[in-house]
Design a protein around this motif. Structure first.
Motif, short mmCIF file in Angstrom:
data_model
loop_
_atom_site.label_atom_id
_atom_site.label_comp_id
_atom_site.label_asym_id
_atom_site.label_seq_id
_atom_site.Cartn_x
_atom_site.Cartn_y
_atom_site.Cartn_z
N PRO A 46 25.36 62.75 17.36
CA PRO A 46 25.18 61.33 17.04
C PRO A 46 26.45 60.77 16.39
N TYR A 47 26.53 59.45 16.35
CA TYR A 47 27.63 58.81 15.65
C TYR A 47 27.20 57.44 15.14
N LEU A 48 28.02 56.91 14.26
CA LEU A 48 27.78 55.57 13.70
C LEU A 48 28.84 54.64 14.25
N LEU A 49 28.41 53.51 14.80
CA LEU A 49 29.35 52.50 15.28
C LEU A 49 29.25 51.28 14.37
N VAL A 50 30.37 50.93 13.75
CA VAL A 50 30.43 49.76 12.88
C VAL A 50 31.18 48.68 13.64
N ASN A 51 30.44 47.70 14.13
CA ASN A 51 31.03 46.64 14.94
C ASN A 51 31.25 45.41 14.07
N GLU A 66 20.00 52.51 17.46
CA GLU A 66 19.24 51.63 16.57
C GLU A 66 20.22 50.92 15.62
N ARG A 67 20.03 49.61 15.47
CA ARG A 67 20.80 48.87 14.47
C ARG A 67 20.14 49.14 13.12
N ILE A 68 20.82 49.91 12.29
CA ILE A 68 20.21 50.34 11.02
C ILE A 68 20.64 49.48 9.84
N GLY A 69 21.59 48.58 10.07
CA GLY A 69 22.02 47.72 8.97
C GLY A 69 23.12 46.77 9.41
N GLY A 70 23.60 46.02 8.45
CA GLY A 70 24.67 45.08 8.76
C GLY A 70 24.98 44.21 7.56
N CYS A 124 29.97 53.76 4.56
CA CYS A 124 29.84 55.08 3.92
C CYS A 124 28.41 55.34 3.48
N LEU A 125 27.78 54.33 2.91
CA LEU A 125 26.40 54.50 2.44
C LEU A 125 25.46 54.81 3.60
N TYR A 126 25.62 54.10 4.70
CA TYR A 126 24.77 54.35 5.87
C TYR A 126 25.08 55.71 6.49
N ALA A 127 26.36 56.10 6.51
CA ALA A 127 26.73 57.41 7.06
C ALA A 127 26.09 58.53 6.25
N HIS A 178 22.19 58.68 6.69
CA HIS A 178 21.75 59.25 7.97
C HIS A 178 22.48 60.54 8.32
N ASN A 179 23.24 61.07 7.37
CA ASN A 179 23.93 62.35 7.53
C ASN A 179 24.83 62.36 8.78
N LEU A 180 25.66 61.34 8.90
CA LEU A 180 26.57 61.21 10.04
C LEU A 180 28.02 61.34 9.57
N SER A 181 28.79 62.16 10.27
CA SER A 181 30.19 62.37 9.86
C SER A 181 31.18 61.61 10.74
N ARG A 182 30.71 61.15 11.91
CA ARG A 182 31.59 60.42 12.83
C ARG A 182 31.27 58.93 12.74
N VAL A 183 32.25 58.16 12.29
CA VAL A 183 32.06 56.72 12.13
C VAL A 183 33.18 56.01 12.88
N TYR A 184 32.81 55.27 13.92
CA TYR A 184 33.77 54.51 14.73
C TYR A 184 33.72 53.04 14.35
N PHE A 185 34.89 52.44 14.24
CA PHE A 185 34.99 51.02 13.89
C PHE A 185 35.55 50.25 15.08
N GLY A 186 34.97 49.09 15.33
CA GLY A 186 35.45 48.25 16.42
C GLY A 186 35.08 46.80 16.16
N GLY A 187 35.37 45.97 17.14
CA GLY A 187 35.04 44.56 17.03
C GLY A 187 36.27 43.69 16.83
N PHE A 188 36.06 42.39 16.84
CA PHE A 188 37.14 41.42 16.77
C PHE A 188 38.01 41.60 15.52
N PHE A 189 37.38 41.98 14.42
CA PHE A 189 38.11 42.13 13.15
C PHE A 189 39.15 43.24 13.23
N ILE A 190 38.87 44.29 14.00
CA ILE A 190 39.79 45.43 14.12
C ILE A 190 40.87 45.12 15.14
#
Length: 753
Positions: A184-189, A206-210, A304-307, A310-322
């Motif tokens: 699994p991984y976390l995508l921060v868009n 699943e969108r778990i937060g924002g 970081c809090l969401y990672a 949910h015990n996730l070590s892979r966090v990818y960042f994307g979106g217009f801001f990046i």
């Protein structure tokens, strides 16, 4: 990147005469486009389409040796047309959308679809324009679903897709080895706001937060504070600012660090804290920098809090801001490192801007099931990752219109990991990362540029009956030289720069101009000559004592490995002395395709078979330099079997298998091997892997850790590399490794050649 003319919606759609690349080099192979998708954001449009590409391939066919016409030749070589699938992705500013749609409309010929899949916030805004211009019905797809599908696709198919950004390191971009299990991984868009999505499988997310505090917040507050309306200009201001002029730091409150709580003096205690008490004007640059830190720190802490939750070590960042901006990647990275104490890394994606378009395309192509295939980035048609740092590339920032391209080719074979890799998630194929090693990078770029004339000469000579070959070869020269110049300025363009990626880029450019196998005739001649000496070589070996024979066999493999037209020291000898032969090669070895396979590898295989060992002989699926291909090897082995009962029995009893590796490179990536080969290795319970050749055993896999015994052997055919390794030209590498706790057996050998 390609510059293109810019027009308003009510003006002519003729493209500007000052373009850097012609439109047909941006929208390539448009006449064979079959299916479209589009992702329209607030400022950028990403277009995707699928096309069929016709190109030449070199095929070999065995002669009927009962016929006199065959002469002494083993096989004939013919150039045939082959059709393959290609995915095209083009990114451009929304200001060019009407111009581009007009160009596409004028060049569409064979499109099969009447629908264009669309996603992104701008899909509704431009719906009527797209339908009117292209005559295709717009079918809108869910934005988040497309984003996740696109992310899964690039992580699975593009090695070195993800990277860590390290601003102050020698190499800003540190590319990550893709774990074969991407979930699994976390995508921060980060768009206008922030969506945080947990991805568990291909179709489960699943969108778990924002947060409502995102890129739009930075843009809006930045515009109010600085009167600067353009997002990129805000980032440019921030890159020059000093946030400590505006932010209240820990040392401003306590006079230094707060040791009891572990807070350093330079830590931000209050964003914009000084603006409430200081009676002075703050610069636009400092305010923009403070704002960027505030937004990034907030997003970083949230991620970081969401990672952790949910015990996730892979966090990818994307979106217009990046969007590949160094200043945003740096602030996000700093925030993640601070809040997780280095336990979680902020990961970014080379093709982050294409995710929505890729996902929309995949939604429209579900009946073809693109995920059943493996895909590879076509370096000849892709722009690569470009730095947008104003300090590194000021001209790029000033250009009013830029087009960015990504092309991916469908591979004939499905590629998977070698089952015998000790830890697939930590396996790195390449021995030296030229992105981080500046002296090595400069040497190899020079080396490949110096070799260009010889490659062009070989390409033309391989097609003597085609008068236009010289013109195509010159176009190849120009394109590959341009790629080398780009990589000299931006070595991170296609991920980690390595000898392997330089070779692959050259092969892609050769194929682009229909030179599928420039060394085919050289290999044919070498194979014909070597076959005549096979029985004599085997007879000489059989007359030796057991110990002498083992040394002679190894020396034979290594001597055959000397015949490498890709190594300058060797090609110089072979060009100047065509009579240079096998015995001369053995004498070159330091004690103090044809020759390689027939007089080197085959006697070695014969010895293994004589002991009762099963042998899986893996060779390239496609041509690369003068390495043998699986098609050629099948014919060679058949001829050898006709004169050697040991080889014949091995084939007949199914103890000698010839399998494609899935590679078309002189190097070898053990994480991308033919699925059939992986299955055979598993079923045969292979417990010895022999990797032979400088490309496969030194440039790649020198440090590869396997779960079985392995033998890596090669000759150093490059004087610079020999000096670096502390040896001499034609020194030998013979590296035998046994995993800890593994008993020795002799039941199966897998040999990539």
């Amino acid at each position: 990147m390609a510059e293109c003319g810019r027009v308003d919606s009510n003006t002519s759609h003729t493209m500007d005469k000052s373009i850097t690349l012609p439109p047909d080099e941006i929208f390539r192979n448009l006449e064979n486009a079959k299916r479209f998708a589009i992702d329209i954001g607030g400022s950028l449009t990403k277009l995707a389409y699928y096309s069929t590409v016709q190109h030449k391939v070199a095929k070999v066919r065995s002669f009927d040796h009962t016929a006199k016409a065959a002469g002494d030749k083993l096989y004939e070589i013919s150039m045939q047309e082959e059709v393959t699938a290609r995915l095209h992705f083009i990114k451009f500013e929304n200001a060019y959308i009407e111009t581009c749609l007009d160009f596409i409309k004028d060049h569409l010929v064979n499109t099969e679809t009447k629908v264009i899949k669309a996603t992104g916030g701008g899909a509704h805004k431009f719906k009527e324009l797209i339908e009117r211009k292209l005559g295709l019905k717009v079918d809108k797809e869910d934005e988040m679903t497309c984003l996740i599908k696109g992310c899964n696709f690039v992580l699975r198919n593009i090695p070195h897709e993800a990277f860590v950004y390290a601003k102050h390191a020698d190499s800003e971009f540190r590319f990550q080895t893709t774990n074969p299990d991407i979930f699994p991984y976390l995508l921060v868009n980060i768009g206008s706001g922030v969506s945080i999505v947990k991805v568990e499988s291909e179709d489960k997310f699943e969108r778990i937060g924002g947060s409502s505090i995102g890129g739009g917040t930075f843009w809006g507050l930045g515009a109010l504070l600085t009167k600067t309306k353009r997002f990129d200009e805000l980032l440019q201001l921030a890159s020059k600012g000093q946030h400590a002029s505006v932010d209240m730091l820990v040392k401003d409150i306590y006079g230094g660090s707060y040791g009891y709580l572990g807070l350093t003096g330079d830590l931000i205690a209050s964003s914009f804290g000084k603006s409430a008490t200081a009676d002075k004007e703050f610069s636009k640059e400092d305010m923009a920098k403070s704002l960027l830190h505030m937004i990034s720190n907030d997003i970083g802490q949230l991620a970081c809090l969401y990672a952790k939750l949910h015990n996730l070590s892979r966090v990818y960042f994307g979106g217009f801001f990046i969007r590949g901006h160094p200043v945003t990647m740096h602030t996000i990275t700093y925030s993640i490192n601070f809040f997780t104490k280095g336990e979680v890394q902020a990961l970014f994606l080379r093709h982050e801007g294409y995710l929505g378009a890729i996902g929309a395309f995949l939604k429209g192509a579900e009946e073809d099931n693109p995920n059943q295939y493996s895909w590879g980035e076509n370096y000849a048609g892709s722009s690569g990752l470009m730095s947008v740092s104003p300090d590194m590339n000021p001209m790029q920032r000033a250009r009013s219109g830029t087009f960015d391209m990504l092309e991916m080719d469908r591979l004939e074979r499905q590629l998977v990991n070698l089952p015998l890799l000790q830890d697939p998630s930590s396996y790195i194929p390449d021995t030296v990362d030229l992105t981080e090693d500046a002296p090595a990078r400069e040497y190899w770029l020079y080396c490949f540029e110096e070799a260009l004339d010889g490659v062009v000469k070989r390409a033309v000579a391989s097609q003597p009956d085609m008068p236009e070959a010289a013109l195509r070869a010159e176009k190849f020269r120009q394109k590959y030289r341009h790629k080398l110049q780009t990589l000299r300025q931006q070595p991170f363009a296609y991920g980690s720069l390595t000898v392997r990626s330089l070779l692959d880029t050259r092969e892609h450019c050769l194929n682009e101009f229909n030179f599928p196998d420039p060394y085919s005739k050289i290999k044919q001649r070498e194979n014909d000559i070597a076959l005549k000496y096979y029985q004599k070589a085997v007879k000489s070996l059989d007359e030796l004592s057991w110990e002498e024979k083992q040394f002679a066999l190894v020396r034979g493999v290594l001597a055959g490995n000397v015949f490498d037209w890709g190594a300058k020291a060797v090609s110089d000898v072979l060009e100047s002395d065509p009579e240079f032969g096998f015995e001369e090669a053995k004498r070159q070895l330091e004690d103090n395709s044809g020759v390689d396979i027939i007089l080197g590898v085959m006697p070695f295989v014969r010895e293994l078979l004589s002991r009762g060992t099963e042998v899986v002989l893996a060779s390239n699926s496609g041509p690369a330099l003068n390495d043998v291909t699986n098609g050629e090897l099948q014919i060679l082995t058949e001829r050898i079997a006709a004169m050697d009962p040991v080889i014949e029995a091995g084939l007949r009893e199914d103890r000698l298998l010839l399998v494609q590796s899935g590679s078309s490179s002189p190097c070898l990536d053990l994480s991308r091997l033919d699925k059939v080969l992986a299955m055979v290795v598993r079923e045969r319970q292979t417990d010895l892997v022999i990797i032979e050749g400088m490309g496969r055993a030194i440039h790649t896999n020198y440090y590869a850790m396997l779960s079985c015994e392995s033998l890596k052997m090669a000759v150093i055919k490059n004087s610079w590399l020999a000096d670096r390794l502390g040896g001499k030209l034609f020194s030998v590498v013979f590296k035998y490794e046994v995993p800890v706790g593994k008993p020795n057996k002799d039941c199966g050998a897998f040999s990539p050649c």
